[in-house]
Structure formats: C-alpha cells, structure tokens
Design a protein around this motif. Structure first.
Motif, PDB file in Angstrom:
ATOM      1  N   HIS A  40       0.810  -1.218   0.000  1.00  0.00           N
ATOM      2  CA  HIS A  40       0.000   0.000   0.000  1.00  0.00           C
ATOM      3  C   HIS A  40       0.843   1.268   0.000  1.00  0.00           C
ATOM      4  O   HIS A  40       0.313   2.371   0.171  1.00  0.00           O
ATOM      5  CB  HIS A  40      -0.924   0.022   1.223  1.00  0.00           C
ATOM      6  N   ASP A  54       1.656   6.614   1.811  1.00  0.00           N
ATOM      7  CA  ASP A  54       1.105   5.448   2.488  1.00  0.00           C
ATOM      8  C   ASP A  54      -0.405   5.502   2.285  1.00  0.00           C
ATOM      9  O   ASP A  54      -1.104   6.261   2.944  1.00  0.00           O
ATOM     10  CB  ASP A  54       1.459   5.493   3.982  1.00  0.00           C
ATOM     11  N   LEU A  55      -0.880   4.696   1.340  1.00  0.00           N
ATOM     12  CA  LEU A  55      -2.288   4.760   0.969  1.00  0.00           C
ATOM     13  C   LEU A  55      -3.189   4.318   2.117  1.00  0.00           C
ATOM     14  O   LEU A  55      -4.285   4.855   2.298  1.00  0.00           O
ATOM     15  CB  LEU A  55      -2.524   3.887  -0.266  1.00  0.00           C
ATOM     16  N   LYS A  56      -2.743   3.365   2.899  1.00  0.00           N
ATOM     17  CA  LYS A  56      -3.560   2.879   4.012  1.00  0.00           C
ATOM     18  C   LYS A  56      -3.764   3.972   5.053  1.00  0.00           C
ATOM     19  O   LYS A  56      -4.840   4.097   5.640  1.00  0.00           O
ATOM     20  CB  LYS A  56      -2.906   1.648   4.641  1.00  0.00           C
ATOM     21  N   GLN A  57      -2.716   4.770   5.292  1.00  0.00           N
ATOM     22  CA  GLN A  57      -2.808   5.849   6.275  1.00  0.00           C
ATOM     23  C   GLN A  57      -3.257   7.174   5.658  1.00  0.00           C
ATOM     24  O   GLN A  57      -3.468   8.152   6.387  1.00  0.00           O
ATOM     25  CB  GLN A  57      -1.443   6.050   6.953  1.00  0.00           C
ATOM     26  N   ASP A  58      -3.357   7.218   4.322  1.00  0.00           N
ATOM     27  CA  ASP A  58      -3.662   8.460   3.610  1.00  0.00           C
ATOM     28  C   ASP A  58      -2.662   9.538   4.037  1.00  0.00           C
ATOM     29  O   ASP A  58      -3.031  10.626   4.487  1.00  0.00           O
ATOM     30  CB  ASP A  58      -5.098   8.901   3.885  1.00  0.00           C
ATOM     31  N   ARG A 156     -12.586   4.832   2.811  1.00  0.00           N
ATOM     32  CA  ARG A 156     -11.174   5.204   2.884  1.00  0.00           C
ATOM     33  C   ARG A 156     -10.631   5.300   1.466  1.00  0.00           C
ATOM     34  O   ARG A 156     -11.040   4.552   0.573  1.00  0.00           O
ATOM     35  CB  ARG A 156     -10.393   4.156   3.679  1.00  0.00           C
ATOM     36  N   GLU A 158      -7.921   4.306   0.334  1.00  0.00           N
ATOM     37  CA  GLU A 158      -7.317   3.037  -0.054  1.00  0.00           C
ATOM     38  C   GLU A 158      -8.346   2.127  -0.709  1.00  0.00           C
ATOM     39  O   GLU A 158      -8.072   1.499  -1.741  1.00  0.00           O
ATOM     40  CB  GLU A 158      -6.703   2.337   1.167  1.00  0.00           C
ATOM     41  N   HIS A 159      -9.530   2.037  -0.140  1.00  0.00           N
ATOM     42  CA  HIS A 159     -10.578   1.176  -0.686  1.00  0.00           C
ATOM     43  C   HIS A 159     -11.058   1.692  -2.042  1.00  0.00           C
ATOM     44  O   HIS A 159     -11.319   0.901  -2.954  1.00  0.00           O
ATOM     45  CB  HIS A 159     -11.743   1.087   0.289  1.00  0.00           C
ATOM     46  N   VAL A 161      -9.317   3.508  -4.242  1.00  0.00           N
ATOM     47  CA  VAL A 161      -8.262   3.263  -5.228  1.00  0.00           C
ATOM     48  C   VAL A 161      -8.234   1.784  -5.622  1.00  0.00           C
ATOM     49  O   VAL A 161      -8.108   1.445  -6.815  1.00  0.00           O
ATOM     50  CB  VAL A 161      -6.899   3.711  -4.671  1.00  0.00           C
ATOM     51  N   LYS A 162      -8.351   0.898  -4.649  1.00  0.00           N
ATOM     52  CA  LYS A 162      -8.334  -0.527  -4.956  1.00  0.00           C
ATOM     53  C   LYS A 162      -9.521  -0.932  -5.820  1.00  0.00           C
ATOM     54  O   LYS A 162      -9.399  -1.792  -6.701  1.00  0.00           O
ATOM     55  CB  LYS A 162      -8.305  -1.346  -3.661  1.00  0.00           C
TER      56      LYS A 162
END
Length: 260
Positions: A40, A54-58, A156, A158-159, A161-162
């Motif tokens: 991520h 850090d995509l998970k933490q934005d 989020r 991250e979600h 983008v995924k």
C-alpha cells in the motif's frame, strides 16, 4: 497528511513482521536482510529527496538526508551491498514507520513510480469537439458524480483506489484503447460538470471522470503526483501522453507518485 523530515512524527507502531531486526539490529542482520515496499506504499524521487505515499494511512512523508541515501542503495535489489552503522538506524526507522517490510508476502520490489510524461491535452482548448448530448449521458454523469462523492465521503481512499484498480484489471485489457471515444466522452463530462453542485477538486473530479468513462468501458490512468516547493499533492486522469483534466504545464510541475 504528514509531511516531516525523515519519518519522524508518523506515530506508527512497530510491525511484528519487523521484530527480528528490531530486537537485535546488528550489522550482520542489516546486511543479510532483504527489504520490500509494503503493497500500500508508493514513492517518487524529487531531486535528492524521496516522497512516500502510504495509501492505508492516507499519509505523505518526506525522506531526505542519510535515510534517503540508504533507501536509494536498496533500489532495486532490496539489499545493501555493505552494512554501515548509520544504515541500521535508518532501516529501523523506516521499518518502524511502516515504509519498509521484510516479509515478501506483504511487499513488492522497491522501485519509484514511473509514469509517461503528459505532453498533450486530450481536448484542445482552442478547438473543443462538438458535443452531442444524449439522455444516457445525463444519467451516466449523475451516477458517476454521485458514486465519486459517496466514495470520497464514506470510504477510505485506499478502498476507493483498490476498487478502481480491480475494475481496470478486469476490463482494461479488452481490446485497444479508443482515444476518439475517450475524447468525445470527456468533452461530454466537462460540458455537464456545472450541473453537479460541488466545487472543483482534483480528487473528486478525477474520480468522477473515471467513473463516467468506466460506464463506457474506457479505463484511463489515474495519476497521483506531488511537488515540494511549495508543497502540493495533486491528481489527474491521463492515458499515454494525453492528459484529460489538467493542463500540461501544471502537470509538469509535479512528479507522479502513484498510478492506477
């Protein structure tokens, strides 16, 4: 968004996958260990500095000085040619900050993001194509904007983008890319944009355009980019050398950090 020298101020906890190095930290372990970029995490180079997303933490983080030098030494093999005392400290800091892992099942090769340089606008502002609006365009536009707004409000990043990435992986290789259709539909989107009551923001407008084009099975690239002086994070839609929703000069001032 964090923006600090090295990785201080991240507030991240030490990942259990990094425990062996953290408990000992010897030069021998540093020399033998292989390092990976978390799945991520993405990064780019701006001069001598590195910027991580850090995509998970934005979360964005600036890496410079000795720590940046150690990271550059890891590219692309993931191993150091020689272990130095300062390398052990730098690597431990990066592991603790969640910017590196030692477990290959949770990582990927350490490589900066590469993206084709945008050289031309998809739509020439001096000769925009004639737009023929259909009822289906209105439905697709409202659906795309509503979807984008809901995702950015309730999900989020991250979600989001995924989800875009998975859809593109499923359908993006179906036939050749139709640039003429992309140009016409992007012109339709720009024509209708004023109907949706939301101020222009690169994140929303890029996602909404991506959602709109996806309804016609067109899957361009979503580019995230950064600059340092002054600091800025930006995104736009692009395919090859053609940029859809930004001018070439503005995009040239940024370095891509993630492409979807």
């Amino acid at each position: 968004m964090a923006f600090a020298n090295n990785v201080t101020g991240r507030g991240a906890l030490l990942d259990e996958r990094c425990a062996p190095l953290a408990q000992d930290g010897t030069l021998a372990q540093v020399a033998m260990a292989e390092y990976f970029l978390p799945l991520h995490v993405h990064f780019c180079r701006r001069g001598d500095d590195l910027v991580f997303l850090d995509l998970k933490q934005d979360d964005y983080t600036l890496i410079n000085g000795p720590t940046a030098a150690v990271l550059k030494a890891l590219v692309p093999s993931g191993r150091l040619d020689e272990a130095r005392p300062e390398a052990a400290d730098a690597l431990q800091e990066l592991l603790t900050g969640g910017l590196l892992v030692t477990d290959p099942s949770h990582g990927k090769s350490i490589r900066p993001t590469q993206a084709e340089v945008a050289l031309e606008p998809l739509i020439d502002p001096e000769s925009e194509p004639r737009v023929r609006l259909r009822i289906s365009h209105f439905y697709s536009f409202i659906a795309a904007c509503t979807t984008a707004a809901a995702r950015l409000r309730w999900q989020r990043i991250e979600h989001t983008v995924k989800a875009v990435e998975r859809r593109k992986a499923r359908h993006g290789t179906e036939g050749s890319f139709d640039m003429d259709a992309a140009r016409d539909l992007t012109a339709v989107f720009h024509t209708l944009r004023g109907l949706f009551p939301r101020n222009y923001l690169c994140l929303f407008d890029s996602l909404a355009l991506i959602e709109f084009l996806a309804r016609y099975r067109i899957f361009p690239t979503w580019v995230f980019a950064v600059r340092l002086e002054p600091w800025g994070a930006h995104c736009w839609v692009q395919q090859g050398q053609f940029i859809y929703n930004e001018d070439v000069e503005t995009a040239a001032g940024f370095t891509p950090i993630m492409t979807i």
